[in-house]
Design an enzyme around this catalytic site. Structure first.
Site, PDB file in Angstrom:
ATOM      1  CG  HIS A   5     -22.333  15.076 -65.678  1.00 30.92           C
ATOM      2  ND1 HIS A   5     -23.662  15.376 -65.708  1.00 30.92           N
ATOM      3  CD2 HIS A   5     -21.973  15.074 -64.379  1.00 30.92           C
ATOM      4  CE1 HIS A   5     -24.102  15.539 -64.467  1.00 30.92           C
ATOM      5  NE2 HIS A   5     -23.096  15.361 -63.653  1.00 30.92           N
ATOM      6  CG  ASP A   6     -21.651  14.029 -71.770  1.00 30.53           C
ATOM      7  OD1 ASP A   6     -21.360  12.924 -71.292  1.00 30.53           O
ATOM      8  OD2 ASP A   6     -22.803  14.415 -71.980  1.00 30.53           O
ATOM      9  CB  THR A 128     -34.352  20.660 -73.430  1.00 31.63           C
ATOM     10  OG1 THR A 128     -35.505  20.353 -74.207  1.00 31.63           O
ATOM     11  CG2 THR A 128     -33.136  20.336 -74.276  1.00 31.63           C
ATOM     12  CG  ASP A 179     -38.830  19.628 -70.948  1.00 29.86           C
ATOM     13  OD1 ASP A 179     -39.988  19.754 -70.535  1.00 29.86           O
ATOM     14  OD2 ASP A 179     -38.434  20.132 -72.018  1.00 29.86           O
ATOM     15  CG  ASP A 187     -38.737  21.654 -76.386  1.00 32.41           C
ATOM     16  OD1 ASP A 187     -38.194  21.716 -75.263  1.00 32.41           O
ATOM     17  OD2 ASP A 187     -39.733  20.945 -76.613  1.00 32.41           O
TER      18      ASP A 187
END
Length: 267
Positions: A5-6, A128, A179, A187
């Site tokens: 989105h950014d 993540t 996550d 990670d």
């Protein structure tokens, strides 16, 4: 945490605009995107020191990098010199990857921006860190492929947990970690989740629907062992490269666009 989105395409910082209800910030694809006040605060401090020099687009790109680094991710050089666009309309978000897109649609949208399947996997792995909302989960949990059932890609041990967080008729604004095991750490566990049926959102799970994308996921989840005699790649190094690559899409430079004084409105 920065996401597609950014930084997706020429939309860098377009989503910051909130002047009218037609601005891109109000597109459904951007629902739940936050952190605008952080970008505005950084812009205000820069404007007080060196007005008209650093664009909101560059601030977003650097903030994305810093969010990754501060979450135990890689530090990478961010190319700067972007200018901000003068147009922001919610219809421009139509080419954004959607949570319910098929793998074929996801690949097509990425290819349209000059991104490859490897970039699709790596940039999806930005999940993540971050959350989604029950608002986006109804189809996957209760109406997958209009059957009235759940996505069969969800691990049977995981499905009851997800449904307990987002029950039918429940609060659609409840947030789920993308996550859960390492929610605040950058990670590669998200890729292991995808491989083992613990992906939260449908678009992540769909990476395992494609033979080529599945092979890429498998390459990054070999735990140091070789995959068909191939040296395991570095997830962090390759993620950084894909972020830089995405940050070059549709960039405005020179006399194009403007450098906004306030990120939420045009000059």
């Amino acid at each position: 945490m920065a996401s597609l989105h950014d930084l997706w395409g020429s939309g860098i910082a377009f989503v910051m605009c909130k002047e009218t209800t037609s601005c891109e910030r109000h597109a459904g694809a951007h629902a739940g995107v936050g952190g605008f006040e952080i970008i505005e605060a950084a812009k205000a401090r820069l404007e007080s020191t060196c007005p008209g020099v650093v664009s909101c687009s560059d601030i977003v790109a650097m903030a994305a990098r810093d969010a990754v680094f501060l979450s135990n991710g890689p530090f990478y050089e961010v190319q700067t010199g972007r200018r901000d666009g003068r147009v922001s309309n919610w219809t421009l978000a139509a080419d954004m990857p959607d949570v319910n897109d098929s793998i074929h649609m996801l690949k097509a949208k990425f290819r349209q921006k000059g991104l490859k399947d490897k970039d699709l996997v790596l940039l999806s792995a930005a999940h993540t860190i971050g959350t989604t909302a029950c608002f986006f989960m109804g189809t996957r949990f209760y109406q997958f492929n209009s059957t009235g059932g759940s996505d069969p890609a969800i691990n049977p041990r995981f499905l009851p947990i997800l449904k307990s967080i987002c029950p039918p008729g429940g609060d659609v604004n409840v947030r789920l970690a993308l996550d859960a095991a390492t929610e605040f750490v950058f990670d590669d566990l998200i890729l292991h989740n995808i491989k083992n049926g613990f992906a939260v959102i449908s678009s992540d799970a769909r990476l395992y629907d494609s033979r080529h994308a599945r092979r890429i996921v498998d390459l990054y989840t070999q735990n140091g062992t070789s995959y068909k005699h191939e040296k395991p790649p570095s997830f962090k190094v390759d993620f950084a490269a894909s972020m830089v690559k995405m940050g070059r899409i549709g960039v405005k430079t020179g006399s194009q666009g403007e450098i906004r004084r306030v990120c939420s409105s045009f000059n």
